[in-house]
Design a protein around this motif. Structure first.
Motif, PDB file in Angstrom:
ATOM      1  N   ARG A 337      53.515  53.503  38.739  1.00 52.89           N
ATOM      2  CA  ARG A 337      54.721  53.301  39.556  1.00 52.89           C
ATOM      3  C   ARG A 337      54.923  51.814  39.866  1.00 52.89           C
ATOM      4  NH1 ARG A 337      54.101  54.765  44.341  1.00 52.89           N
ATOM      5  NH2 ARG A 337      56.314  54.870  44.881  1.00 52.89           N
ATOM      6  N   MET A 338      54.592  50.978  38.873  1.00 48.13           N
ATOM      7  CA  MET A 338      54.760  49.526  38.957  1.00 48.13           C
ATOM      8  C   MET A 338      53.815  48.885  39.968  1.00 48.13           C
ATOM      9  SD  MET A 338      58.938  49.166  38.707  1.00 48.13           S
ATOM     10  CE  MET A 338      59.213  50.052  40.247  1.00 48.13           C
ATOM     11  N   ARG A 339      52.792  49.599  40.389  1.00 47.04           N
ATOM     12  CA  ARG A 339      51.871  49.095  41.409  1.00 47.04           C
ATOM     13  C   ARG A 339      50.431  49.217  40.888  1.00 47.04           C
ATOM     14  NH1 ARG A 339      56.273  51.362  43.567  1.00 47.04           N
ATOM     15  NH2 ARG A 339      57.215  50.403  45.433  1.00 47.04           N
ATOM     16  N   ILE A 340      49.866  48.076  40.495  1.00 46.62           N
ATOM     17  CA  ILE A 340      48.536  48.048  39.893  1.00 46.62           C
ATOM     18  C   ILE A 340      47.578  47.395  40.886  1.00 46.62           C
ATOM     19  CG2 ILE A 340      47.161  47.209  37.959  1.00 46.62           C
ATOM     20  CD1 ILE A 340      49.966  46.921  36.489  1.00 46.62           C
ATOM     21  N   ASP A 341      46.618  48.171  41.384  1.00 45.50           N
ATOM     22  CA  ASP A 341      45.681  47.573  42.332  1.00 45.50           C
ATOM     23  C   ASP A 341      44.496  46.977  41.570  1.00 45.50           C
ATOM     24  OD1 ASP A 341      43.387  49.373  42.147  1.00 45.50           O
ATOM     25  OD2 ASP A 341      44.581  50.828  43.246  1.00 45.50           O
ATOM     26  N   PRO A 342      43.721  46.093  42.199  1.00 44.31           N
ATOM     27  CA  PRO A 342      42.650  45.385  41.491  1.00 44.31           C
ATOM     28  C   PRO A 342      41.583  46.300  40.902  1.00 44.31           C
ATOM     29  CG  PRO A 342      43.141  44.310  43.580  1.00 44.31           C
ATOM     30  CD  PRO A 342      43.890  45.603  43.577  1.00 44.31           C
ATOM     31  N   GLY A 343      41.278  47.428  41.581  1.00 44.85           N
ATOM     32  CA  GLY A 343      40.276  48.339  41.045  1.00 44.85           C
ATOM     33  C   GLY A 343      40.681  48.897  39.692  1.00 44.85           C
ATOM     34  N   VAL A 344      41.928  49.306  39.589  1.00 49.27           N
ATOM     35  CA  VAL A 344      42.441  49.824  38.317  1.00 49.27           C
ATOM     36  C   VAL A 344      42.407  48.735  37.253  1.00 49.27           C
ATOM     37  CG1 VAL A 344      44.507  50.685  37.155  1.00 49.27           C
ATOM     38  CG2 VAL A 344      43.863  51.607  39.399  1.00 49.27           C
ATOM     39  N   PHE A 345      42.846  47.541  37.623  1.00 50.65           N
ATOM     40  CA  PHE A 345      42.873  46.443  36.659  1.00 50.65           C
ATOM     41  C   PHE A 345      41.470  46.112  36.164  1.00 50.65           C
ATOM     42  CE2 PHE A 345      42.819  41.902  35.582  1.00 50.65           C
ATOM     43  CZ  PHE A 345      43.827  41.857  34.628  1.00 50.65           C
ATOM     44  N   ARG A 346      40.506  46.078  37.061  1.00 41.70           N
ATOM     45  CA  ARG A 346      39.131  45.744  36.684  1.00 41.70           C
ATOM     46  C   ARG A 346      38.557  46.752  35.683  1.00 41.70           C
ATOM     47  NH1 ARG A 346      35.619  45.701  41.747  1.00 41.70           N
ATOM     48  NH2 ARG A 346      34.026  45.317  40.146  1.00 41.70           N
ATOM     49  N   LYS A 347      38.955  47.998  35.821  1.00 49.41           N
ATOM     50  CA  LYS A 347      38.437  49.040  34.931  1.00 49.41           C
ATOM     51  C   LYS A 347      39.208  49.129  33.616  1.00 49.41           C
ATOM     52  CE  LYS A 347      36.141  52.358  36.050  1.00 49.41           C
ATOM     53  NZ  LYS A 347      34.755  52.848  35.856  1.00 49.41           N
ATOM     54  N   LEU A 349      41.351  46.774  31.928  1.00 47.05           N
ATOM     55  CA  LEU A 349      41.638  45.690  30.987  1.00 47.05           C
ATOM     56  C   LEU A 349      40.720  45.730  29.772  1.00 47.05           C
ATOM     57  CD1 LEU A 349      43.401  43.163  30.512  1.00 47.05           C
ATOM     58  CD2 LEU A 349      41.511  41.822  31.458  1.00 47.05           C
ATOM     59  N   LEU A 350      39.442  45.984  29.964  1.00 49.26           N
ATOM     60  CA  LEU A 350      38.472  45.975  28.859  1.00 49.26           C
ATOM     61  C   LEU A 350      37.876  47.358  28.624  1.00 49.26           C
ATOM     62  CD1 LEU A 350      36.563  42.655  29.677  1.00 49.26           C
ATOM     63  CD2 LEU A 350      38.565  42.975  28.208  1.00 49.26           C
ATOM     64  N   GLU A 351      38.644  48.408  28.935  1.00 50.10           N
ATOM     65  CA  GLU A 351      38.085  49.755  28.827  1.00 50.10           C
ATOM     66  C   GLU A 351      37.737  50.126  27.388  1.00 50.10           C
ATOM     67  OE1 GLU A 351      40.702  52.714  30.283  1.00 50.10           O
ATOM     68  OE2 GLU A 351      42.396  52.160  29.001  1.00 50.10           O
ATOM     69  N   GLY A 352      38.364  49.491  26.410  1.00 53.37           N
ATOM     70  CA  GLY A 352      38.040  49.768  25.012  1.00 53.37           C
ATOM     71  C   GLY A 352      36.609  49.411  24.657  1.00 53.37           C
ATOM     72  N   SER A 353      36.050  48.430  25.351  1.00 51.04           N
ATOM     73  CA  SER A 353      34.655  48.035  25.116  1.00 51.04           C
ATOM     74  C   SER A 353      33.731  48.486  26.250  1.00 51.04           C
ATOM     75  CB  SER A 353      34.558  46.511  24.954  1.00 51.04           C
ATOM     76  OG  SER A 353      35.103  45.848  26.085  1.00 51.04           O
ATOM     77  N   ARG A 354      34.240  49.353  27.122  1.00 49.64           N
ATOM     78  CA  ARG A 354      33.474  49.899  28.256  1.00 49.64           C
ATOM     79  C   ARG A 354      32.886  48.787  29.126  1.00 49.64           C
ATOM     80  NH1 ARG A 354      30.233  55.459  27.313  1.00 49.64           N
ATOM     81  NH2 ARG A 354      30.070  55.118  29.570  1.00 49.64           N
ATOM     82  N   PRO A 371      33.712  55.421  32.486  1.00 46.34           N
ATOM     83  CA  PRO A 371      35.003  54.899  32.013  1.00 46.34           C
ATOM     84  C   PRO A 371      36.207  55.710  32.463  1.00 46.34           C
ATOM     85  CG  PRO A 371      33.800  55.939  30.217  1.00 46.34           C
ATOM     86  CD  PRO A 371      32.850  55.856  31.362  1.00 46.34           C
ATOM     87  N   LEU A 372      36.021  56.968  32.841  1.00 46.67           N
ATOM     88  CA  LEU A 372      37.161  57.770  33.276  1.00 46.67           C
ATOM     89  C   LEU A 372      37.490  57.554  34.752  1.00 46.67           C
ATOM     90  CD1 LEU A 372      36.531  61.163  31.422  1.00 46.67           C
ATOM     91  CD2 LEU A 372      37.998  59.236  30.741  1.00 46.67           C
ATOM     92  N   SER A 373      36.589  56.965  35.484  1.00 45.60           N
ATOM     93  CA  SER A 373      36.834  56.673  36.895  1.00 45.60           C
ATOM     94  C   SER A 373      37.631  55.387  37.026  1.00 45.60           C
ATOM     95  CB  SER A 373      35.506  56.545  37.639  1.00 45.60           C
ATOM     96  OG  SER A 373      35.703  56.004  38.931  1.00 45.60           O
ATOM     97  N   ARG A 374      38.505  55.336  38.034  1.00 46.16           N
ATOM     98  CA  ARG A 374      39.284  54.120  38.284  1.00 46.16           C
ATOM     99  C   ARG A 374      38.695  53.304  39.437  1.00 46.16           C
ATOM    100  NH1 ARG A 374      41.208  52.901  33.642  1.00 46.16           N
ATOM    101  NH2 ARG A 374      42.783  54.326  32.808  1.00 46.16           N
ATOM    102  N   ASN A 375      37.518  53.675  39.903  1.00 48.73           N
ATOM    103  CA  ASN A 375      36.856  52.935  40.980  1.00 48.73           C
ATOM    104  C   ASN A 375      35.568  52.326  40.446  1.00 48.73           C
ATOM    105  OD1 ASN A 375      38.718  53.697  43.103  1.00 48.73           O
ATOM    106  ND2 ASN A 375      37.804  55.736  42.988  1.00 48.73           N
TER     107      ASN A 375
END
Length: 518
Positions: A337-347, A349-354, A371-375
């Motif tokens: 919903r156009m609102r990206i919090d830092p926890g989501v971003f930290r997980k 951005l590089l989720e392809g390489s875990r 990897p499935l958790s957003r925290n």
């Protein structure tokens, strides 16, 4: 909810004086027997300061810097003489001593709440620092200290303060902890320590500075006005590292969209660092950040303000830009919903390489076990450093500074919780108004804000927003400056940024301490 605190409220009523108990023991006199003096159990010695002074030196380039190091505790008392707390500090003064009226002194502390001063002390400001690599990775144990060529001691004497509940600082026996653990309470006790140190060590004539990091910047802003109003201590300058004065800028929550705007340029800088931006945005970071900043405060902020009234086409365009500027997958951005919090971003951005990003320094990464958790489960830019700083401080304070204590050194303490943010129902904590008050009352006060590009705790655009809303007028606005570094919250972990921070801080201190020509 965080709360808006006015630090201009009246001080608490004076403390109740300590009652003195007298125990009378009559002498046992028996007719015909010699008189003997009564025997009593030895009384406990009164609490006292515990101080160790050593003479030290370090090599900086081709010169040797000699200094005295004082490590110890000052016993804080109320005006009736009742012990309230032992406050641990470490102070460095160049030798031979300089004229107090000419030699600046800087009081330094970290944040938390609950962080001891060890981070700035052994990270960048003091004469010794934790050995890291050039990028800023923590080494494997055992850890080591090295001479710090970027110490601020070449421009100012230094006093590192551990507020009550951190480091070796503790409340006195029987004292309630809540009188120390809160926004106003903390400011009052740190101010009283500064007053006491200034008196004991004859530094009233000296140019005076504060340097704080993170919540330490919150403390410094509150202190700037409190010291002036309560004790008549006017500051020459304040260095605010990775600052947060207006908590609305970083407090994600329902109904507060401001942080999403403030964090966006930091997301772009971090995505750039990890090469996740489109090719045209990877070419020139300063140019990219200028573009993102302008879009964030105009189009993005406007879109968030409009909420559900935004059309589908407009929302789609905003989502595309967010994906472009953050390096995140468009499908994830749509779900946000156009609102990206830092926890989501930290997980994400590089989720392809875990890999999960560090919160304090998003250049640093660690393995993501969920990897499935957003925290995020941990912070790879904090956990490895906690051991390095704790181990080196505990060895250094005993081996080099000759200070002994069996207490654990609380580098990051949870004992200070719950922290009193003030009366509820009055909004977010904002001490920028206290900094403004100090500047209006002391127009010569200068302020330096130092910001890391890759900081996901206190983003640099939030600092600029705070500066732009200080409302000190055009003349005094020139007393405020902001500098930027290729690092995170502790930008000094990056070797080149540590050098730049030293140069910026030293130039600032020398300029602010200089007496105007008549």
């Amino acid at each position: 909810m965080r709360h808006d605190i006015s630090l201009k409220r009246a001080l608490p009523a004076p403390y109740i004086a300590l009652a003195v108990l007298f125990f009378l023991m009559p002498a046992a006199l028996t007719a015909g027997e010699p008189q003997t003096a009564p025997t009593t159990a030895p009384s406990e010695p009164p609490p006292a300061d515990k101080i160790s002074v050593t003479q030290q030196q370090i090599a900086i380039g081709d010169r040797t810097l000699r200094y005295s190091a004082t490590a110890g505790t000052l016993l804080m008392k109320d005006e009736a003489g009742k012990p309230k707390a032992d406050v641990f500090f470490t102070a460095y003064e160049v030798q031979p001593p300089a004229d107090a009226a000419a030699r600046p002194i800087t009081f330094v502390f970290n944040g938390g709440p609950g962080a001891a001063s060890v981070w700035l002390h052994l990270g960048t400001v003091g004469p010794r620092r934790v050995k890291l690599d050039e990028v800023g990775h923590a080494p494997a144990p055992p850890y080591a200290l090295v001479d710090n060529p970027d110490t601020w001691l070449d421009a100012t004497d230094l006093v590192f303060i551990d507020p009550v509940g951190t480091g070796f600082s503790r409340p006195a026996a029987g004292e309630k902890t809540e009188q120390f653990y809160g926004v106003e309470e903390d400011i009052q006790w740190v101010a009283d320590f500064i007053r006491l140190y200034t008196t004991r060590y004859n530094r009233w004539p000296s140019p005076k500075f504060l340097a704080g990091e993170s919540y330490g910047t919150t403390r410094a802003a509150g202190l700037s006005e409190f010291l002036l109003d309560r004790y008549g201590i006017g500051l020459n300058g304040i260095v605010l590292i990775s600052s947060v004065l207006d908590f609305q800028t970083i407090s994600f929550g329902q109904g507060n969209d401001l942080p999403y705007v403030m964090y966006l340029p930091s997301y772009a800088a971090i995505a750039w660092y990890h090469r996740k931006l489109p090719e045209d945005l990877q070419a020139d970071l300063p140019k990219t950040l200028k573009q993102v900043e302008q879009w964030a405060v105009r189009d993005y902020a406007s879109a968030l303000l409009r909420g559900d009234s935004l059309s589908a086409d407009e929302a789609a365009e905003i989502n595309k830009r967010l994906a472009r500027y953050t390096g995140l997958d468009l499908s994830l951005v749509r779900k946000s919903r156009m609102r990206i919090d830092p926890g989501v971003f930290r997980k994400a951005l590089l989720e392809g390489s875990r890999q999960v990003l560090g919160r304090f320094d998003a250049r640093l990464t660690g393995y993501d076990p969920e990897p499935l958790s957003r925290n995020p489960d941990y912070d790879p830019s904090l956990s490895p450093f906690l051991a390095a700083y704790s181990a080196t401080l505990n060895d250094y304070v005993r081996r080099s500074l000759k200070f002994e204590s069996d207490l654990p050194y609380e580098a990051l303490s949870g004992k200070v919780q719950p922290w009193n943010f003030g009366r509820s129902g009055t909004g977010y904590l904002n001490v920028a108004e206290n900094l403004r008050g100090a500047m209006l009352k002391n127009p010569s006060l200068k302020v330096l804000f130092a910001c890391g590009y890759y900081d996901l705790a206190t983003p640099y655009l939030a600092t600029r927003y705070t500066i732009d809303h200080l409302n000190v007028g055009d003349t005094m606005r020139g007393n405020v400056s902001q500098t930027f570094y290729d690092g995170g919250h502790m930008m000094y972990h990056h070797a080149a940024s540590a050098k730049k921070l030293h140069d910026d801080a030293v130039a600032f201190i020398r300029g602010a301490a200089e007496k105007p020509r008549s």
